[in-house]
Design a protein around this motif. Structure first.
Motif, short mmCIF file in Angstrom:
data_model
loop_
_atom_site.label_atom_id
_atom_site.label_comp_id
_atom_site.label_asym_id
_atom_site.label_seq_id
_atom_site.Cartn_x
_atom_site.Cartn_y
_atom_site.Cartn_z
N ASP A 74 -5.55 2.86 -14.22
CA ASP A 74 -5.44 4.31 -14.17
C ASP A 74 -6.58 4.91 -13.35
N THR A 75 -7.81 4.44 -13.57
CA THR A 75 -8.95 4.97 -12.81
C THR A 75 -8.89 4.52 -11.35
N ARG A 76 -8.30 3.36 -11.11
CA ARG A 76 -8.20 2.84 -9.75
C ARG A 76 -7.17 3.62 -8.92
N VAL A 77 -6.09 4.01 -9.56
CA VAL A 77 -4.99 4.68 -8.85
C VAL A 77 -5.30 6.14 -8.55
N SER A 78 -5.86 6.85 -9.52
CA SER A 78 -6.07 8.30 -9.36
C SER A 78 -7.42 8.59 -8.74
N LEU A 79 -7.41 9.42 -7.68
CA LEU A 79 -8.66 9.82 -7.04
C LEU A 79 -9.42 10.82 -7.89
N GLY A 80 -8.70 11.62 -8.67
CA GLY A 80 -9.33 12.60 -9.56
C GLY A 80 -8.55 12.66 -10.84
N ASP A 81 -9.26 12.64 -11.98
CA ASP A 81 -8.54 12.61 -13.24
C ASP A 81 -8.69 13.90 -14.03
N SER A 82 -9.28 14.92 -13.43
CA SER A 82 -9.42 16.18 -14.16
C SER A 82 -8.16 17.03 -14.01
N LEU A 83 -7.95 17.90 -14.96
CA LEU A 83 -6.77 18.78 -14.92
C LEU A 83 -6.78 19.65 -13.67
N ILE A 84 -7.95 20.18 -13.32
CA ILE A 84 -8.05 21.04 -12.13
C ILE A 84 -7.70 20.27 -10.88
N ASN A 85 -8.21 19.03 -10.77
CA ASN A 85 -7.91 18.20 -9.61
C ASN A 85 -6.41 17.99 -9.47
N LYS A 86 -5.77 17.64 -10.58
CA LYS A 86 -4.35 17.30 -10.52
C LYS A 86 -3.48 18.53 -10.32
N THR A 87 -3.99 19.69 -10.69
CA THR A 87 -3.22 20.92 -10.54
C THR A 87 -3.28 21.44 -9.11
N PHE A 88 -4.49 21.46 -8.54
CA PHE A 88 -4.65 22.06 -7.22
C PHE A 88 -4.46 21.06 -6.08
N ASN A 89 -4.54 19.79 -6.37
CA ASN A 89 -4.46 18.80 -5.31
C ASN A 89 -3.26 17.89 -5.54
N SER A 90 -2.24 18.03 -4.70
CA SER A 90 -1.05 17.21 -4.87
C SER A 90 -1.28 15.77 -4.41
N ILE A 91 -2.33 15.54 -3.64
CA ILE A 91 -2.65 14.21 -3.15
C ILE A 91 -3.72 13.63 -4.06
N ILE A 92 -3.34 12.94 -5.11
CA ILE A 92 -4.32 12.43 -6.06
C ILE A 92 -4.30 10.91 -6.13
N THR A 93 -3.44 10.27 -5.34
CA THR A 93 -3.26 8.83 -5.45
C THR A 93 -4.03 8.08 -4.37
N ASN A 94 -4.74 7.06 -4.79
CA ASN A 94 -5.49 6.20 -3.86
C ASN A 94 -4.54 5.61 -2.83
N SER A 95 -4.81 5.86 -1.57
CA SER A 95 -3.90 5.42 -0.50
C SER A 95 -4.22 4.01 0.00
N LEU A 96 -5.32 3.43 -0.46
CA LEU A 96 -5.74 2.12 0.04
C LEU A 96 -5.60 1.03 -1.02
N LEU A 97 -4.67 1.21 -1.94
CA LEU A 97 -4.51 0.24 -3.03
C LEU A 97 -4.07 -1.14 -2.54
N PHE A 98 -3.42 -1.19 -1.40
CA PHE A 98 -2.97 -2.50 -0.92
C PHE A 98 -4.15 -3.40 -0.58
N ILE A 99 -5.31 -2.80 -0.29
CA ILE A 99 -6.51 -3.59 -0.05
C ILE A 99 -6.85 -4.41 -1.30
N ASP A 100 -6.60 -3.84 -2.49
CA ASP A 100 -6.81 -4.58 -3.73
C ASP A 100 -5.98 -5.86 -3.74
N VAL A 101 -4.76 -5.75 -3.25
CA VAL A 101 -3.84 -6.90 -3.23
C VAL A 101 -4.36 -7.97 -2.28
N LEU A 102 -4.82 -7.55 -1.10
CA LEU A 102 -5.38 -8.50 -0.14
C LEU A 102 -6.63 -9.17 -0.69
N LEU A 103 -7.46 -8.39 -1.37
CA LEU A 103 -8.68 -8.94 -1.96
C LEU A 103 -8.35 -9.91 -3.10
#
Length: 395
Positions: free
Chosen positions: A123-152
């Motif tokens: 959950d902490t890895r996927v979300s760039l911000g976990d606060s209510l304000i972050n998730k309300t005002f920012n529609s882009i909250i998902t880590n876009s480089l998660l595939f690097i985890d897979v390569l690693l």
């Protein structure tokens, strides 16, 4: 399966055990992950074998896709399919990688089993911000480089040495490739948002510490696995194609990059074709392509969040509403005509009493939570029996 509730990883394991020969080879697995958008960092779909009970948010899709990707790599790299062993190895991997404020999580989750801890970590890895304000005002909250985890993780399974340094190097190459791909054309607002999204997703390096002098191209010539090189190429294709066109300079950059990566021309052509198909299918719903003002974005995000809470608590809400005849009457009346100020106040007070009994709706009790009530009232008639709204038009 609900990725926002505890136990979802165990549920995933029970589903994956029923799938035979799902992971045949790296190429098939990679193509499946690219189809969902996970490789691009834009999670639009999930694997076909998983049926979601409710509409999933992008970060929930990202959680499923990340676990799906990691498990696929684990089975292909180790020739093992034991899900419990996979959980232990994945948790060990993230612990060595030292991400997601692991030391803090360890203190919070002392005594929890490995699966529960991994759920919190994902959950902490996927979300760039976990606060209510972050998730309300920012529609882009998902880590876009998660595939690097897979390569690693693939590297870690074969040789866990210096995994943190490898992570820094992969992020360095990814952010440089993105920057120079965007620089190969005239930039627009979508380009800026994409660049910001990638920069905000960095974990191991700081984007402002990079000079982007082009020296990364020499390092692309070093020997790496094909799946890593295909990922770098797909990231570049994403950067040049988001404006739905490919100019000569952009094409020259992509084919030059593919050559440096040691990829065959048919693979390069296929990468361009795949990103074209992906954008044709999802361009209207890709978050970073949306250009809305703050007020609209706030209302849209708030509506999605409230709708999600309502749908996932629909049975309990219906039970509570059935015990409040006056509230049901007023809400059904609101679908036909405006309520008086006194009636609206009654609805507000009685709804807040109901929210107190449902923990996941505690958001309404926060200061300013009353702002959500008009959205709630707009959505709640969908949960009421049709007899309360005879003029409802079913879509």
């Amino acid at each position: 399966m609900n990725p926002s509730a505890s136990g979802w990883i165990i549920k995933f394991g029970s589903l994956i055990e029923k799938e035979q020969n799902l992971y045949m080879d790296f190429d098939t697995h990679y193509r499946a992950l690219r189809h969902t958008g996970f490789v691009y960092g834009i999670n639009m779909e999930i694997p076909d074998f998983i049926v979601a009970e409710h509409k999933l948010s992008e970060d929930e899709k990202a959680k499923i896709n990340l676990l799906h990707a990691l498990y696929g790599i684990y089975t292909l790299e180790t020739n093992k399919s034991d899900f419990s062993s996979f959980i232990e190895k994945t948790f060990e991997f993230y612990k060595v990688l030292k991400i997601g404020h692991f030391s803090l999580l360890s203190k919070i989750l002392t005594g929890s089993n490995t699966t529960a801890q991994l759920e919190k970590l994902v959950d902490t890895r996927v979300s760039l911000g976990d606060s209510l304000i972050n998730k309300t005002f920012n529609s882009i909250i998902t880590n876009s480089l998660l595939f690097i985890d897979v390569l690693l993780f693939k590297c870690y399974l074969s040789n866990p040495k210096d995994i943190r340094e490898q992570a820094q190097f992969m992020e360095y190459l990814t952010i440089n490739i993105t920057y120079h791909a965007l620089s190969s054309k005239e930039k627009n607002k979508s380009d800026e948002r994409l660049a910001l999204l990638f920069a905000s997703s960095l974990t191991f390096i700081k984007s402002d510490a990079q000079d982007f002098d082009g020296s990364y191209r020499q390092q692309l010539l070093e020997a790496r696995s094909e799946i890593e090189n295909r990922y770098f190429l797909d990231v570049a294709c994403l950067a040049v194609w988001e404006d739905k066109s490919l100019e000569y300079q952009e094409s020259e950059f992509i084919f030059g990059l593919g050559k440096d990566l040691g990829l065959k021309e048919d693979i390069i052509t296929n990468s361009l074709e795949e990103i074209k198909v992906f954008f044709l299918k999802h361009s209207k719903t890709v978050p970073f392509l949306k250009d809305t003002n703050l007020a609209i974005q706030f209302y849209d995000n708030m509506s999605k969040m409230v709708n999600k809470l309502i749908l996932r608590n629909s049975k309990r809400l219906q039970k509570e509403l059935s015990e409040s005849k006056e509230l049901v009457y007023l809400i059904s009346k609101s679908t036909l005509k405006d309520l008086t100020p006194e009636e609206k106040k009654k609805v507000q007070n009685q709804l807040i009493d109901i929210f107190k009994s449902i923990p996941s709706l505690a958001i309404f009790l926060l200061p300013g939570g009353a702002v959500l009530l008009p959205i709630f009232i707009k959505l709640i008639p969908k949960l009421l029996p049709s007899s309360f709204d005879e003029n409802r038009v079913e879509k």
